[in-house]
Enzyme design. Structure first.
Site, mmCIF file in Angstrom:
data_model
loop_
_atom_site.group_PDB
_atom_site.id
_atom_site.type_symbol
_atom_site.label_atom_id
_atom_site.label_comp_id
_atom_site.label_asym_id
_atom_site.label_seq_id
_atom_site.Cartn_x
_atom_site.Cartn_y
_atom_site.Cartn_z
ATOM 1 N N GLN A 1 -3.842 2.640 14.866
ATOM 2 C CA GLN A 1 -2.686 3.083 14.091
ATOM 3 C C GLN A 1 -1.905 4.182 14.820
ATOM 4 O O GLN A 1 -0.669 4.182 14.825
ATOM 5 C CB GLN A 1 -3.130 3.581 12.720
ATOM 6 C CG GLN A 1 -1.979 3.977 11.806
ATOM 7 C CD GLN A 1 -2.446 4.297 10.392
ATOM 8 O OE1 GLN A 1 -3.587 4.011 10.021
ATOM 9 N NE2 GLN A 1 -1.580 4.899 9.612
ATOM 10 N N GLU B 1 -9.114 4.091 -2.554
ATOM 11 C CA GLU B 1 -7.865 3.823 -3.250
ATOM 12 C C GLU B 1 -8.127 3.124 -4.587
ATOM 13 O O GLU B 1 -9.224 2.631 -4.857
ATOM 14 C CB GLU B 1 -6.949 2.935 -2.395
ATOM 15 C CG GLU B 1 -6.664 3.500 -1.008
ATOM 16 C CD GLU B 1 -5.524 2.797 -0.305
ATOM 17 O OE1 GLU B 1 -4.721 2.128 -0.987
ATOM 18 O OE2 GLU B 1 -5.431 2.929 0.931
ATOM 19 N N GLU C 1 -10.293 12.752 7.069
ATOM 20 C CA GLU C 1 -10.219 14.071 6.451
ATOM 21 C C GLU C 1 -11.584 14.725 6.341
ATOM 22 O O GLU C 1 -11.735 15.917 6.601
ATOM 23 C CB GLU C 1 -9.602 13.958 5.062
ATOM 24 C CG GLU C 1 -8.169 13.452 5.054
ATOM 25 C CD GLU C 1 -7.753 13.020 3.672
ATOM 26 O OE1 GLU C 1 -7.212 13.864 2.925
ATOM 27 O OE2 GLU C 1 -7.977 11.847 3.317
ATOM 28 N N GLU D 1 -10.766 4.000 3.223
ATOM 29 C CA GLU D 1 -9.774 4.726 2.438
ATOM 30 C C GLU D 1 -10.042 4.455 0.968
ATOM 31 O O GLU D 1 -9.991 3.310 0.509
ATOM 32 C CB GLU D 1 -8.346 4.304 2.814
ATOM 33 C CG GLU D 1 -7.955 4.721 4.219
ATOM 34 C CD GLU D 1 -6.481 4.531 4.509
ATOM 35 O OE1 GLU D 1 -5.731 4.159 3.587
ATOM 36 O OE2 GLU D 1 -6.079 4.754 5.671
ATOM 37 N N THR E 1 -9.013 -5.618 3.535
ATOM 38 C CA THR E 1 -8.888 -4.737 2.378
ATOM 39 C C THR E 1 -9.856 -5.254 1.323
ATOM 40 O O THR E 1 -9.771 -6.416 0.934
ATOM 41 C CB THR E 1 -7.455 -4.745 1.814
ATOM 42 O OG1 THR E 1 -6.546 -4.299 2.829
ATOM 43 C CG2 THR E 1 -7.335 -3.852 0.593
ATOM 44 N N LYS F 1 -4.213 -1.903 9.811
ATOM 45 C CA LYS F 1 -4.504 -2.020 8.389
ATOM 46 C C LYS F 1 -4.684 -3.459 7.921
ATOM 47 O O LYS F 1 -5.005 -3.686 6.755
ATOM 48 C CB LYS F 1 -3.357 -1.392 7.583
ATOM 49 C CG LYS F 1 -3.010 0.028 7.977
ATOM 50 C CD LYS F 1 -4.048 1.010 7.541
ATOM 51 C CE LYS F 1 -4.025 1.155 6.028
ATOM 52 N NZ LYS F 1 -4.987 2.164 5.568
ATOM 53 N N ASP G 1 0.853 -1.189 0.000
ATOM 54 C CA ASP G 1 0.000 0.000 0.000
ATOM 55 C C ASP G 1 0.887 1.238 0.000
ATOM 56 O O ASP G 1 1.813 1.348 0.819
ATOM 57 C CB ASP G 1 -0.900 -0.008 1.238
ATOM 58 C CG ASP G 1 -1.965 1.081 1.170
ATOM 59 O OD1 ASP G 1 -2.459 1.358 0.066
ATOM 60 O OD2 ASP G 1 -2.307 1.641 2.228
ATOM 61 N N HIS H 1 -3.850 14.151 0.375
ATOM 62 C CA HIS H 1 -4.110 13.322 1.554
ATOM 63 C C HIS H 1 -2.958 13.411 2.553
ATOM 64 O O HIS H 1 -3.174 13.610 3.764
ATOM 65 C CB HIS H 1 -4.319 11.871 1.133
ATOM 66 C CG HIS H 1 -4.448 10.920 2.282
ATOM 67 N ND1 HIS H 1 -5.511 10.953 3.158
ATOM 68 C CD2 HIS H 1 -3.634 9.905 2.705
ATOM 69 C CE1 HIS H 1 -5.356 10.005 4.080
ATOM 70 N NE2 HIS H 1 -4.225 9.368 3.821
ATOM 71 N N ARG I 1 -8.001 4.031 12.929
ATOM 72 C CA ARG I 1 -7.128 5.188 13.163
ATOM 73 C C ARG I 1 -6.559 5.228 14.581
ATOM 74 O O ARG I 1 -5.410 5.645 14.772
ATOM 75 C CB ARG I 1 -7.914 6.478 12.893
ATOM 76 C CG ARG I 1 -8.462 6.612 11.475
ATOM 77 C CD ARG I 1 -7.353 6.728 10.463
ATOM 78 N NE ARG I 1 -7.890 6.960 9.117
ATOM 79 C CZ ARG I 1 -7.155 7.009 8.028
ATOM 80 N NH1 ARG I 1 -5.847 6.851 8.115
ATOM 81 N NH2 ARG I 1 -7.703 7.204 6.847
ATOM 82 N N ASP J 1 -9.076 0.267 1.541
ATOM 83 C CA ASP J 1 -8.107 -0.234 2.508
ATOM 84 C C ASP J 1 -8.528 0.258 3.898
ATOM 85 O O ASP J 1 -8.042 1.262 4.398
ATOM 86 C CB ASP J 1 -6.705 0.251 2.150
ATOM 87 C CG ASP J 1 -5.631 -0.536 2.870
ATOM 88 O OD1 ASP J 1 -5.854 -1.721 3.143
ATOM 89 O OD2 ASP J 1 -4.579 0.037 3.156
#
Length: 432
Positions: free
Chosen positions: A253, A214, A379, A212, A270, A266, A139, A146, A250, A246
Protein backbone atom coordinates in the site's frame (compact mmCIF):
# COMPACT_ATOMS: atom_id res chain seq x y z
CA UNK A 1 -32.74 5.07 28.39
CA UNK A 2 -32.78 1.96 26.15
CA UNK A 3 -35.77 1.50 23.89
CA UNK A 4 -37.29 -1.98 23.94
CA UNK A 5 -40.09 -3.63 22.02
CA UNK A 6 -41.70 -7.05 22.38
CA UNK A 7 -38.72 -8.74 20.70
CA UNK A 8 -35.93 -6.95 22.60
CA UNK A 9 -37.41 -7.01 26.10
CA UNK A 10 -34.65 -8.18 28.51
CA UNK A 11 -37.21 -10.38 30.30
CA UNK A 12 -37.95 -12.36 27.12
CA UNK A 13 -36.77 -15.97 27.23
CA UNK A 14 -36.64 -18.83 24.75
CA UNK A 15 -38.57 -21.97 25.63
CA UNK A 16 -35.21 -23.81 25.87
CA UNK A 17 -32.11 -22.85 27.83
CA UNK A 18 -29.63 -20.38 26.37
CA UNK A 19 -26.51 -19.48 28.41
CA UNK A 20 -26.31 -15.85 29.53
CA UNK A 21 -22.96 -15.42 27.74
CA UNK A 22 -24.30 -16.71 24.43
CA UNK A 23 -24.01 -14.29 21.53
CA UNK A 24 -27.36 -15.44 20.19
CA UNK A 25 -30.15 -14.99 22.75
CA UNK A 26 -33.75 -14.55 21.67
CA UNK A 27 -33.24 -10.76 21.67
CA UNK A 28 -30.71 -11.09 18.81
CA UNK A 29 -32.08 -13.35 16.02
CA UNK A 30 -29.38 -12.66 13.39
CA UNK A 31 -29.75 -13.95 9.84
CA UNK A 32 -27.28 -16.09 7.95
CA UNK A 33 -26.94 -18.81 5.33
CA UNK A 34 -25.92 -22.31 6.32
CA UNK A 35 -25.79 -25.90 5.22
CA UNK A 36 -27.12 -28.44 7.77
CA UNK A 37 -24.14 -30.60 6.77
CA UNK A 38 -21.51 -30.50 4.05
CA UNK A 39 -23.72 -32.51 1.67
CA UNK A 40 -26.76 -30.21 1.91
CA UNK A 41 -27.51 -27.15 -0.20
CA UNK A 42 -27.27 -23.71 1.47
CA UNK A 43 -30.40 -22.32 3.11
CA UNK A 44 -31.40 -19.32 5.20
CA UNK A 45 -31.46 -19.51 8.98
CA UNK A 46 -31.40 -17.58 12.24
CA UNK A 47 -28.86 -18.19 15.01
CA UNK A 48 -30.46 -18.93 18.39
CA UNK A 49 -28.35 -20.16 21.30
CA UNK A 50 -26.47 -23.27 20.19
CA UNK A 51 -28.81 -23.87 17.25
CA UNK A 52 -29.70 -22.55 13.83
CA UNK A 53 -33.41 -22.15 13.08
CA UNK A 54 -34.17 -23.36 9.55
CA UNK A 55 -36.41 -20.71 7.96
CA UNK A 56 -36.87 -22.64 4.74
CA UNK A 57 -38.81 -25.38 6.53
CA UNK A 58 -40.89 -22.86 8.48
CA UNK A 59 -41.79 -21.03 5.28
CA UNK A 60 -42.73 -24.26 3.52
CA UNK A 61 -45.06 -25.06 6.42
CA UNK A 62 -46.78 -21.67 6.16
CA UNK A 63 -45.52 -19.95 9.31
CA UNK A 64 -44.79 -16.67 7.51
CA UNK A 65 -48.33 -15.70 6.52
CA UNK A 66 -48.41 -12.00 7.43
CA UNK A 67 -49.38 -9.28 4.97
CA UNK A 68 -45.80 -8.60 3.79
CA UNK A 69 -44.36 -12.12 3.66
CA UNK A 70 -47.44 -14.04 2.52
CA UNK A 71 -46.75 -15.64 -0.89
CA UNK A 72 -43.14 -14.44 -0.76
CA UNK A 73 -40.76 -17.39 -1.07
CA UNK A 74 -37.78 -15.39 0.16
CA UNK A 75 -36.63 -17.99 2.71
CA UNK A 76 -36.31 -20.62 0.02
CA UNK A 77 -33.57 -18.63 -1.72
CA UNK A 78 -29.82 -19.29 -1.60
CA UNK A 79 -29.09 -15.71 -0.53
CA UNK A 80 -30.70 -13.19 1.81
CA UNK A 81 -30.99 -10.57 -0.94
CA UNK A 82 -34.65 -11.19 -1.85
CA UNK A 83 -35.70 -10.94 1.80
CA UNK A 84 -33.53 -7.86 2.33
CA UNK A 85 -35.06 -6.19 -0.71
CA UNK A 86 -38.53 -6.31 0.89
CA UNK A 87 -37.36 -3.71 3.39
CA UNK A 88 -37.94 -2.95 7.04
CA UNK A 89 -41.59 -4.03 7.10
CA UNK A 90 -40.67 -7.58 6.09
CA UNK A 91 -37.80 -7.65 8.58
CA UNK A 92 -40.10 -6.55 11.41
CA UNK A 93 -42.81 -9.03 10.47
CA UNK A 94 -40.41 -11.98 10.24
CA UNK A 95 -38.75 -11.04 13.52
CA UNK A 96 -42.08 -11.09 15.37
CA UNK A 97 -42.99 -14.52 13.96
CA UNK A 98 -39.60 -16.00 14.88
CA UNK A 99 -39.58 -14.42 18.33
CA UNK A 100 -43.07 -15.70 19.14
CA UNK A 101 -42.16 -19.24 18.04
CA UNK A 102 -38.93 -19.35 20.03
CA UNK A 103 -40.44 -17.82 23.17
CA UNK A 104 -43.45 -20.14 23.09
CA UNK A 105 -45.92 -17.30 22.78
CA UNK A 106 -46.87 -19.09 19.60
CA UNK A 107 -46.65 -22.64 21.01
CA UNK A 108 -46.67 -24.58 17.74
CA UNK A 109 -42.91 -25.15 17.85
CA UNK A 110 -42.64 -25.53 21.63
CA UNK A 111 -45.29 -28.28 21.67
CA UNK A 112 -44.03 -30.19 18.63
CA UNK A 113 -40.80 -32.16 19.33
CA UNK A 114 -40.73 -33.55 15.80
CA UNK A 115 -40.85 -30.05 14.33
CA UNK A 116 -38.08 -28.98 16.70
CA UNK A 117 -35.85 -31.74 15.33
CA UNK A 118 -36.54 -30.55 11.79
CA UNK A 119 -35.92 -26.85 12.28
CA UNK A 120 -33.47 -26.50 15.19
CA UNK A 121 -30.12 -27.67 13.81
CA UNK A 122 -27.15 -27.87 16.25
CA UNK A 123 -24.77 -25.08 15.33
CA UNK A 124 -21.78 -27.38 15.79
CA UNK A 125 -23.00 -29.44 12.83
CA UNK A 126 -23.65 -26.66 10.31
CA UNK A 127 -21.41 -25.12 7.66
CA UNK A 128 -21.87 -21.35 7.34
CA UNK A 129 -21.75 -19.66 3.94
CA UNK A 130 -21.63 -16.10 2.65
CA UNK A 131 -25.11 -14.80 3.57
CA UNK A 132 -25.46 -12.12 0.90
CA UNK A 133 -24.74 -11.92 -2.81
CA UNK A 134 -22.56 -8.83 -2.52
CA UNK A 135 -22.83 -6.38 -5.39
CA UNK A 136 -20.43 -3.56 -4.56
CA UNK A 137 -18.06 -3.17 -1.63
CA UNK A 138 -16.89 0.17 -0.24
CA UNK A 139 -14.42 0.68 2.60
CA UNK A 140 -14.44 3.89 4.62
CA UNK A 141 -11.89 5.56 6.89
CA UNK A 142 -14.24 6.68 9.64
CA UNK A 143 -12.24 6.44 12.89
CA UNK A 144 -10.66 9.75 13.87
CA UNK A 145 -8.26 8.00 16.23
CA UNK A 146 -7.10 5.61 13.50
CA UNK A 147 -6.72 8.35 10.88
CA UNK A 148 -4.81 10.50 13.37
CA UNK A 149 -2.48 7.66 14.34
CA UNK A 150 -1.68 6.73 10.76
CA UNK A 151 -1.31 10.37 9.72
CA UNK A 152 1.04 11.04 12.63
CA UNK A 153 3.27 8.13 11.62
CA UNK A 154 3.62 9.21 8.02
CA UNK A 155 3.16 13.01 8.06
CA UNK A 156 3.78 14.12 11.63
CA UNK A 157 1.41 15.20 14.40
CA UNK A 158 0.72 18.67 12.96
CA UNK A 159 -0.46 17.24 9.62
CA UNK A 160 -2.05 14.00 10.82
CA UNK A 161 -5.52 14.61 9.38
CA UNK A 162 -5.91 15.64 5.77
CA UNK A 163 -7.93 18.88 5.25
CA UNK A 164 -11.03 17.03 4.04
CA UNK A 165 -11.22 14.42 6.81
CA UNK A 166 -13.50 16.29 9.26
CA UNK A 167 -15.83 17.39 6.45
CA UNK A 168 -16.72 14.08 4.77
CA UNK A 169 -16.50 10.31 5.26
CA UNK A 170 -13.38 9.35 3.28
CA UNK A 171 -13.65 6.02 1.44
CA UNK A 172 -12.62 3.97 -1.56
CA UNK A 173 -14.23 1.32 -3.73
CA UNK A 174 -13.12 -2.17 -2.77
CA UNK A 175 -13.42 -5.57 -4.39
CA UNK A 176 -16.48 -7.71 -3.57
CA UNK A 177 -15.17 -10.85 -5.32
CA UNK A 178 -12.61 -11.45 -2.56
CA UNK A 179 -15.00 -11.03 0.38
CA UNK A 180 -14.97 -14.38 2.20
CA UNK A 181 -16.79 -15.96 5.12
CA UNK A 182 -15.20 -16.42 8.54
CA UNK A 183 -12.93 -19.48 8.64
CA UNK A 184 -11.63 -19.07 5.10
CA UNK A 185 -7.79 -19.01 5.03
CA UNK A 186 -6.06 -16.38 2.91
CA UNK A 187 -2.59 -16.37 1.34
CA UNK A 188 -0.03 -13.68 2.00
CA UNK A 189 -0.22 -11.46 -1.11
CA UNK A 190 2.50 -10.95 -3.67
CA UNK A 191 3.19 -7.49 -5.06
CA UNK A 192 5.53 -4.59 -5.63
CA UNK A 193 7.24 -2.94 -2.67
CA UNK A 194 9.96 -0.32 -2.45
CA UNK A 195 12.25 0.41 0.47
CA UNK A 196 12.87 4.07 1.26
CA UNK A 197 16.54 3.78 0.32
CA UNK A 198 16.02 1.61 -2.77
CA UNK A 199 16.37 2.91 -6.31
CA UNK A 200 13.60 0.71 -7.70
CA UNK A 201 10.77 -1.52 -6.49
CA UNK A 202 11.00 -5.30 -6.13
CA UNK A 203 8.39 -8.03 -6.55
CA UNK A 204 7.73 -10.58 -3.82
CA UNK A 205 5.58 -11.48 -0.80
CA UNK A 206 4.31 -8.65 1.37
CA UNK A 207 6.31 -8.46 4.59
CA UNK A 208 3.83 -6.25 6.44
CA UNK A 209 0.46 -8.04 6.41
CA UNK A 210 -1.99 -6.56 8.88
CA UNK A 211 -5.54 -7.00 10.14
CA UNK A 212 -8.05 -4.18 10.32
CA UNK A 213 -10.84 -4.30 12.90
CA UNK A 214 -13.95 -3.04 11.14
CA UNK A 215 -17.72 -3.26 11.13
CA UNK A 216 -19.67 -3.60 7.91
CA UNK A 217 -23.30 -3.03 7.05
CA UNK A 218 -25.49 -4.30 4.23
CA UNK A 219 -27.76 -2.06 2.18
CA UNK A 220 -31.44 -2.96 2.00
CA UNK A 221 -33.34 -1.05 -0.67
CA UNK A 222 -31.20 1.91 -1.61
CA UNK A 223 -31.86 4.69 -4.09
CA UNK A 224 -32.41 5.05 -7.83
CA UNK A 225 -29.61 6.28 -10.09
CA UNK A 226 -29.56 10.07 -10.02
CA UNK A 227 -31.54 10.32 -6.76
CA UNK A 228 -29.96 11.26 -3.45
CA UNK A 229 -30.68 9.40 -0.21
CA UNK A 230 -31.76 11.77 2.61
CA UNK A 231 -30.43 11.27 6.12
CA UNK A 232 -33.95 10.75 7.51
CA UNK A 233 -34.30 7.61 5.35
CA UNK A 234 -30.76 6.25 5.69
CA UNK A 235 -31.29 3.79 8.53
CA UNK A 236 -34.35 2.27 6.85
CA UNK A 237 -31.99 1.28 4.04
CA UNK A 238 -29.60 -0.61 6.33
CA UNK A 239 -30.41 -4.29 6.87
CA UNK A 240 -27.84 -5.11 9.52
CA UNK A 241 -24.20 -5.38 10.57
CA UNK A 242 -21.38 -7.92 10.48
CA UNK A 243 -17.79 -7.93 11.70
CA UNK A 244 -15.19 -7.24 9.02
CA UNK A 245 -11.46 -7.93 8.87
CA UNK A 246 -10.23 -5.92 5.90
CA UNK A 247 -6.76 -7.48 5.62
CA UNK A 248 -4.04 -5.09 4.47
CA UNK A 249 -0.53 -5.33 3.01
CA UNK A 250 1.06 -2.16 4.38
CA UNK A 251 4.26 -2.25 2.33
CA UNK A 252 2.39 -2.80 -0.94
CA UNK A 253 0.00 0.00 0.00
CA UNK A 254 2.80 2.44 0.83
CA UNK A 255 4.26 2.11 -2.67
CA UNK A 256 1.03 2.03 -4.68
CA UNK A 257 -1.32 4.45 -2.95
CA UNK A 258 -0.01 7.67 -4.53
CA UNK A 259 -1.96 9.25 -6.15
CA UNK A 260 -5.19 7.21 -6.14
CA UNK A 261 -5.19 5.34 -2.82
CA UNK A 262 -5.51 1.65 -1.84
CA UNK A 263 -5.59 -0.97 -4.60
CA UNK A 264 -3.81 -4.33 -4.54
CA UNK A 265 -2.87 -3.95 -0.88
CA UNK A 266 -6.53 -4.39 0.01
CA UNK A 267 -8.02 -6.67 -2.62
CA UNK A 268 -6.51 -10.04 -1.67
CA UNK A 269 -9.15 -10.75 0.96
CA UNK A 270 -11.81 -9.31 3.26
CA UNK A 271 -13.30 -11.59 5.93
CA UNK A 272 -16.82 -11.14 7.34
CA UNK A 273 -18.63 -12.88 10.18
CA UNK A 274 -21.47 -15.21 9.10
CA UNK A 275 -24.40 -13.77 11.08
CA UNK A 276 -25.97 -10.39 10.22
CA UNK A 277 -27.28 -8.57 13.29
CA UNK A 278 -30.29 -6.48 12.34
CA UNK A 279 -30.94 -2.87 13.22
CA UNK A 280 -33.93 -3.99 15.32
CA UNK A 281 -31.75 -6.16 17.57
CA UNK A 282 -29.33 -3.28 18.15
CA UNK A 283 -32.00 -0.65 18.91
CA UNK A 284 -31.59 -0.85 22.74
CA UNK A 285 -27.86 -0.13 22.40
CA UNK A 286 -28.06 3.21 20.64
CA UNK A 287 -25.70 5.89 21.87
CA UNK A 288 -24.30 9.23 20.81
CA UNK A 289 -21.15 9.32 18.73
CA UNK A 290 -18.33 11.88 18.81
CA UNK A 291 -19.34 15.54 18.64
CA UNK A 292 -19.09 16.97 15.12
CA UNK A 293 -19.06 20.69 15.83
CA UNK A 294 -15.52 21.82 14.96
CA UNK A 295 -16.05 22.04 12.07
CA UNK A 296 -19.81 21.62 11.82
CA UNK A 297 -20.79 19.13 9.14
CA UNK A 298 -22.70 20.25 6.07
CA UNK A 299 -26.48 20.05 6.19
CA UNK A 300 -26.85 16.86 4.14
CA UNK A 301 -24.64 15.01 6.66
CA UNK A 302 -26.28 16.28 9.84
CA UNK A 303 -27.61 13.33 11.88
CA UNK A 304 -31.35 12.76 11.89
CA UNK A 305 -31.09 11.89 15.60
CA UNK A 306 -28.36 12.34 18.24
CA UNK A 307 -27.92 8.60 18.92
CA UNK A 308 -26.94 7.32 15.48
CA UNK A 309 -24.32 4.86 16.66
CA UNK A 310 -24.19 1.81 18.96
CA UNK A 311 -22.34 0.66 22.06
CA UNK A 312 -20.69 -2.52 20.75
CA UNK A 313 -17.57 -3.93 22.41
CA UNK A 314 -15.02 -5.23 19.92
CA UNK A 315 -12.04 -7.51 20.52
CA UNK A 316 -9.21 -8.93 18.43
CA UNK A 317 -7.09 -11.96 19.29
CA UNK A 318 -4.10 -13.45 17.51
CA UNK A 319 -3.14 -17.12 17.74
CA UNK A 320 0.18 -18.23 16.28
CA UNK A 321 0.92 -21.81 15.32
CA UNK A 322 2.72 -22.38 18.64
CA UNK A 323 0.00 -20.83 20.81
CA UNK A 324 -2.76 -22.75 22.57
CA UNK A 325 -5.38 -19.99 22.27
CA UNK A 326 -5.84 -16.53 20.80
CA UNK A 327 -4.19 -13.74 22.78
CA UNK A 328 -6.22 -10.51 22.98
CA UNK A 329 -4.33 -7.60 21.44
CA UNK A 330 -7.13 -5.05 21.06
CA UNK A 331 -10.34 -4.02 22.84
CA UNK A 332 -12.26 -1.25 21.07
CA UNK A 333 -15.84 -0.08 20.58
CA UNK A 334 -18.05 0.73 17.59
CA UNK A 335 -19.13 4.00 19.21
CA UNK A 336 -15.65 5.48 18.67
CA UNK A 337 -16.34 5.96 14.95
CA UNK A 338 -16.50 9.65 14.02
CA UNK A 339 -18.69 9.06 10.95
CA UNK A 340 -21.84 6.98 11.49
CA UNK A 341 -23.23 4.32 9.16
CA UNK A 342 -26.03 6.67 8.12
CA UNK A 343 -23.53 9.37 7.21
CA UNK A 344 -21.42 6.91 5.24
CA UNK A 345 -24.45 5.73 3.26
CA UNK A 346 -25.83 9.21 2.60
CA UNK A 347 -22.46 10.55 1.49
CA UNK A 348 -21.93 7.58 -0.83
CA UNK A 349 -25.25 8.33 -2.55
CA UNK A 350 -25.03 12.14 -2.57
CA UNK A 351 -23.88 12.22 -6.20
CA UNK A 352 -26.84 10.12 -7.26
CA UNK A 353 -24.82 6.90 -7.10
CA UNK A 354 -27.40 4.11 -6.84
CA UNK A 355 -26.94 2.01 -3.70
CA UNK A 356 -28.40 -1.47 -4.12
CA UNK A 357 -29.61 -4.28 -1.90
CA UNK A 358 -26.64 -6.44 -0.97
CA UNK A 359 -24.01 -3.72 -1.19
CA UNK A 360 -21.48 -3.93 1.64
CA UNK A 361 -20.08 -0.79 3.28
CA UNK A 362 -17.33 -1.17 5.88
CA UNK A 363 -16.31 1.36 8.50
CA UNK A 364 -12.56 1.34 8.16
CA UNK A 365 -10.33 0.46 11.10
CA UNK A 366 -12.02 1.13 14.46
CA UNK A 367 -9.47 2.47 16.93
CA UNK A 368 -10.09 3.96 20.34
CA UNK A 369 -8.25 6.56 22.43
CA UNK A 370 -5.87 4.19 24.25
CA UNK A 371 -3.00 2.09 22.92
CA UNK A 372 -4.78 -1.18 23.73
CA UNK A 373 -7.80 -0.07 21.66
CA UNK A 374 -5.95 0.43 18.37
CA UNK A 375 -7.57 -1.67 15.64
CA UNK A 376 -4.53 -2.68 13.55
CA UNK A 377 -1.02 -4.03 13.97
CA UNK A 378 0.31 -0.87 12.28
CA UNK A 379 -0.91 1.10 15.29
CA UNK A 380 -0.46 -1.50 18.02
CA UNK A 381 3.22 -1.96 17.14
CA UNK A 382 3.49 1.69 16.06
CA UNK A 383 4.85 0.88 12.61
CA UNK A 384 6.93 -1.97 14.05
CA UNK A 385 8.79 0.11 16.64
CA UNK A 386 6.94 -1.45 19.62
CA UNK A 387 6.60 -5.21 19.02
CA UNK A 388 3.65 -6.93 20.71
CA UNK A 389 4.68 -9.53 23.28
CA UNK A 390 2.74 -12.79 23.65
CA UNK A 391 2.44 -15.09 26.70
CA UNK A 392 4.63 -17.81 25.10
CA UNK A 393 7.48 -15.36 24.60
CA UNK A 394 6.88 -14.65 20.90
CA UNK A 395 6.69 -11.14 19.49
CA UNK A 396 4.87 -9.60 16.53
CA UNK A 397 5.37 -6.40 14.58
CA UNK A 398 3.01 -7.60 11.83
CA UNK A 399 1.31 -10.92 11.12
CA UNK A 400 3.33 -14.07 10.50
CA UNK A 401 2.39 -17.01 8.30
CA UNK A 402 0.20 -19.39 10.26
CA UNK A 403 -1.28 -16.66 12.47
CA UNK A 404 -5.03 -16.80 13.01
CA UNK A 405 -6.84 -13.52 13.64
CA UNK A 406 -10.07 -13.84 15.64
CA UNK A 407 -12.41 -10.85 15.94
CA UNK A 408 -15.54 -10.79 18.04
CA UNK A 409 -17.99 -8.27 19.39
CA UNK A 410 -21.19 -7.85 21.37
CA UNK A 411 -23.58 -5.33 22.85
CA UNK A 412 -24.12 -6.05 26.55
CA UNK A 413 -27.72 -6.04 27.76
CA UNK A 414 -29.31 -6.67 31.13
CA UNK A 415 -28.55 -10.37 31.61
CA UNK A 416 -27.93 -11.07 27.93
CA UNK A 417 -25.66 -9.97 25.10
CA UNK A 418 -26.38 -9.36 21.44
CA UNK A 419 -23.27 -10.78 19.82
CA UNK A 420 -21.72 -11.16 16.39
CA UNK A 421 -20.01 -14.50 16.91
CA UNK A 422 -16.52 -14.72 15.43
CA UNK A 423 -14.82 -13.32 12.36
CA UNK A 424 -11.82 -15.60 11.93
CA UNK A 425 -9.12 -16.04 9.31
CA UNK A 426 -5.71 -17.69 9.05
CA UNK A 427 -2.79 -16.25 7.08
CA UNK A 428 -1.14 -18.81 4.80
CA UNK A 429 2.25 -18.45 3.06
CA UNK A 430 2.37 -16.63 -0.26
CA UNK A 431 1.86 -18.61 -3.46
CA UNK A 432 5.08 -17.85 -5.38
Amino acid sequence: MPTYDATTDPALKAFFDIPAESHFPIQNLPYGVFRPSAKHEPRIGVAIGDFVLDLKVLQTLGFFDGPVLRNQDVFEERWLNEFMDLGKAARTEARKVISDLLSGKDDRLKNDPDLQKRVLIPMKDVVTELPVQIGDYTDFYSSREHATNVGTMFRGKDNALQPNWLHLPVGYHGRSSSVVISGTPLHRPMGQTKADDAAAPVFGPSRLVDFELEMGFFVSGGNRLGQRLPMAEAEDNIFGLALVNDWSARDIQKWEYVPLGPFLAKNFGTTISPWIITMEALEPFRTAGPVQSEPEVLDYLKPARPDQTYDIRLEVGIQGENMDAPHTVCVSNFRYLYWSMAQQLVHHAVTGCNMRTGDLLASGTISGPTEDSYGSMLELSWRGSKPLKFPNGEERKFLQDGDTVVMTGWAQGDGYRVGFGACEGRLLPAVQ
